[in-house]
Design a protein around this motif. Structure first.
Motif, PDB file in Angstrom:
ATOM      1  N   LYS A  73      38.276  46.860  38.278  1.00 23.54           N
ATOM      2  CA  LYS A  73      37.019  46.130  39.073  1.00 23.54           C
ATOM      3  C   LYS A  73      36.516  46.455  40.371  1.00 23.54           C
ATOM      4  O   LYS A  73      35.845  46.837  40.680  1.00 23.54           O
ATOM      5  CB  LYS A  73      36.759  45.274  38.234  1.00 23.54           C
ATOM      6  CG  LYS A  73      36.579  45.112  37.115  1.00 23.54           C
ATOM      7  CD  LYS A  73      36.377  43.396  36.355  1.00 23.54           C
ATOM      8  CE  LYS A  73      35.896  43.630  34.740  1.00 23.54           C
ATOM      9  NZ  LYS A  73      35.602  42.579  34.600  1.00 23.54           N
ATOM     10  N   SER A  74      37.957  45.805  41.250  1.00 29.11           N
ATOM     11  CA  SER A  74      37.383  45.946  42.281  1.00 29.11           C
ATOM     12  C   SER A  74      36.964  47.002  43.280  1.00 29.11           C
ATOM     13  O   SER A  74      36.265  47.301  43.790  1.00 29.11           O
ATOM     14  CB  SER A  74      38.398  44.766  43.094  1.00 29.11           C
ATOM     15  OG  SER A  74      39.888  45.921  43.504  1.00 29.11           O
ATOM     16  N   THR A  78      33.756  49.500  44.535  1.00 27.75           N
ATOM     17  CA  THR A  78      33.733  48.727  46.406  1.00 27.75           C
ATOM     18  C   THR A  78      34.608  50.117  46.865  1.00 27.75           C
ATOM     19  O   THR A  78      35.957  50.211  47.205  1.00 27.75           O
ATOM     20  CB  THR A  78      34.661  47.824  46.745  1.00 27.75           C
ATOM     21  OG1 THR A  78      35.756  47.430  46.355  1.00 27.75           O
ATOM     22  CG2 THR A  78      33.651  46.164  46.627  1.00 27.75           C
ATOM     23  N   LYS A  89      33.259  43.194  50.512  1.00 26.69           N
ATOM     24  CA  LYS A  89      33.228  42.892  49.586  1.00 26.69           C
ATOM     25  C   LYS A  89      34.648  42.854  48.591  1.00 26.69           C
ATOM     26  O   LYS A  89      34.445  42.279  47.660  1.00 26.69           O
ATOM     27  CB  LYS A  89      32.430  44.047  48.716  1.00 26.69           C
ATOM     28  CG  LYS A  89      31.088  44.284  49.068  1.00 26.69           C
ATOM     29  CD  LYS A  89      30.617  45.696  48.415  1.00 26.69           C
ATOM     30  CE  LYS A  89      28.949  46.076  49.574  1.00 26.69           C
ATOM     31  NZ  LYS A  89      28.500  47.454  48.520  1.00 26.69           N
ATOM     32  N   LEU A  90      36.130  43.195  48.965  1.00 25.86           N
ATOM     33  CA  LEU A  90      37.121  43.617  48.460  1.00 25.86           C
ATOM     34  C   LEU A  90      37.501  41.693  49.113  1.00 25.86           C
ATOM     35  O   LEU A  90      37.985  41.023  47.928  1.00 25.86           O
ATOM     36  CB  LEU A  90      37.803  44.413  49.219  1.00 25.86           C
ATOM     37  CG  LEU A  90      39.023  44.515  48.569  1.00 25.86           C
ATOM     38  CD1 LEU A  90      38.786  44.910  46.915  1.00 25.86           C
ATOM     39  CD2 LEU A  90      40.121  45.411  48.623  1.00 25.86           C
ATOM     40  N   ILE A  93      35.870  39.086  46.305  1.00 23.88           N
ATOM     41  CA  ILE A  93      36.124  39.182  44.418  1.00 23.88           C
ATOM     42  C   ILE A  93      38.393  38.724  45.281  1.00 23.88           C
ATOM     43  O   ILE A  93      38.191  38.597  44.434  1.00 23.88           O
ATOM     44  CB  ILE A  93      36.829  40.976  44.585  1.00 23.88           C
ATOM     45  CG1 ILE A  93      35.119  41.823  44.697  1.00 23.88           C
ATOM     46  CG2 ILE A  93      37.623  41.215  43.302  1.00 23.88           C
ATOM     47  CD1 ILE A  93      35.003  43.146  44.073  1.00 23.88           C
ATOM     48  N   TYR A  94      39.157  39.611  45.820  1.00 28.12           N
ATOM     49  CA  TYR A  94      39.906  38.519  45.787  1.00 28.12           C
ATOM     50  C   TYR A  94      39.878  37.081  45.658  1.00 28.12           C
ATOM     51  O   TYR A  94      40.764  36.157  45.595  1.00 28.12           O
ATOM     52  CB  TYR A  94      40.433  39.104  47.347  1.00 28.12           C
ATOM     53  CG  TYR A  94      41.399  40.749  47.357  1.00 28.12           C
ATOM     54  CD1 TYR A  94      41.399  41.279  45.477  1.00 28.12           C
ATOM     55  CD2 TYR A  94      41.861  40.874  48.074  1.00 28.12           C
ATOM     56  CE1 TYR A  94      41.757  42.621  45.818  1.00 28.12           C
ATOM     57  CE2 TYR A  94      42.649  41.836  48.393  1.00 28.12           C
ATOM     58  CZ  TYR A  94      42.286  43.179  46.805  1.00 28.12           C
ATOM     59  OH  TYR A  94      43.039  44.561  47.303  1.00 28.12           O
TER      60      TYR A  94
END
Length: 207
Positions: A73-74, A78, A89-90, A93-94
């Motif tokens: 998804k990431s 991105t 953005k990454l 998510i992390y």
């Protein structure tokens, strides 16, 4: 017990085990305590799981699969991870992932630190995340006509110790840090990102 009830009961057992493992450690956890926390009898736990070790292995397998889905998804969300905006953005998510999974990550770190471990869940998780990030970065560099570093060993060391390890530390100490310094989660994450940029992202940008 119908299939739906069985699935819910098994999930409740796993959730209880994760909570107890994170509080007292795997070695200190007792199946009786897991049964009490899950609201089931001990015999039912052994109906679904052969041992406490199998419960842990199931939790670790779920962690890896969840990480795999998160990475898919990431990378879809991105596409450009070589710039500041894409990396933020990454990062978000992390950070959401390790925050949500911090209980089992605590257990994974503790188990991986044992000297007699033959297969480390942290190394497996690291390999999954690091290779996904390296592959994504390589594609971005190629699209821009830039040279991508050939020394894979250097990349692996950098990604593990300056890329993955800070997130693991965040999972381990997030709650304690917020309590100790009266810091909100949002403020902590923003400061963490600034530090992460200087330590890890800058290394990518210098290539």
């Amino acid at each position: 017990m119908n299939k739906r009830d069985a699935i819910e009961t098994k999930a409740r057992i796993l959730s209880a085990a994760e909570d107890i493992f994170s509080k007292v450690g795997f070695d200190g956890a007792r199946v009786d305590d897991i049964a009490k926390e899950a609201g089931v009898n001990k015999a039912l736990i052994y109906y679904y799981f052969k041992s406490k070790n199998e419960i842990l292995e199931t939790l670790f397998s779920s962690l890896i699969e969840d990480a795999r889905r998160m990475l898919v998804k990431s990378m879809e969300g991105t596409p450009d991870v070589s710039g500041n905006d894409g990396y933020r953005k990454l990062f978000d998510i992390y950070i959401r992932f390790v925050s949500q999974k911090r209980k089992i990550i605590k257990v994974a770190v503790a188990e991986s630190a044992k000297t007699n471990v033959s297969s480390s869940i942290i190394m497996e998780l690291g390999n999954l995340i690091i290779n996904a990030e390296i592959d994504a970065l390589r594609k971005e560099y190629e699209k821009k006509g830039l040279h991508f570093p050939e020394d894979k060993q250097e990349l692996l060391v950098m990604e593990f110790f300056t890329g993955l390890t800070p997130f693991l530390s965040y999972a381990l100490y997030k709650d304690q840090w917020e309590d100790q310094y009266g810091m909100s989660e949002e403020v902590l994450q923003n400061y963490f990102y600034q530090a992460f940029k200087k330590a890890h992202l800058e290394a990518h940008l210098r290539w």
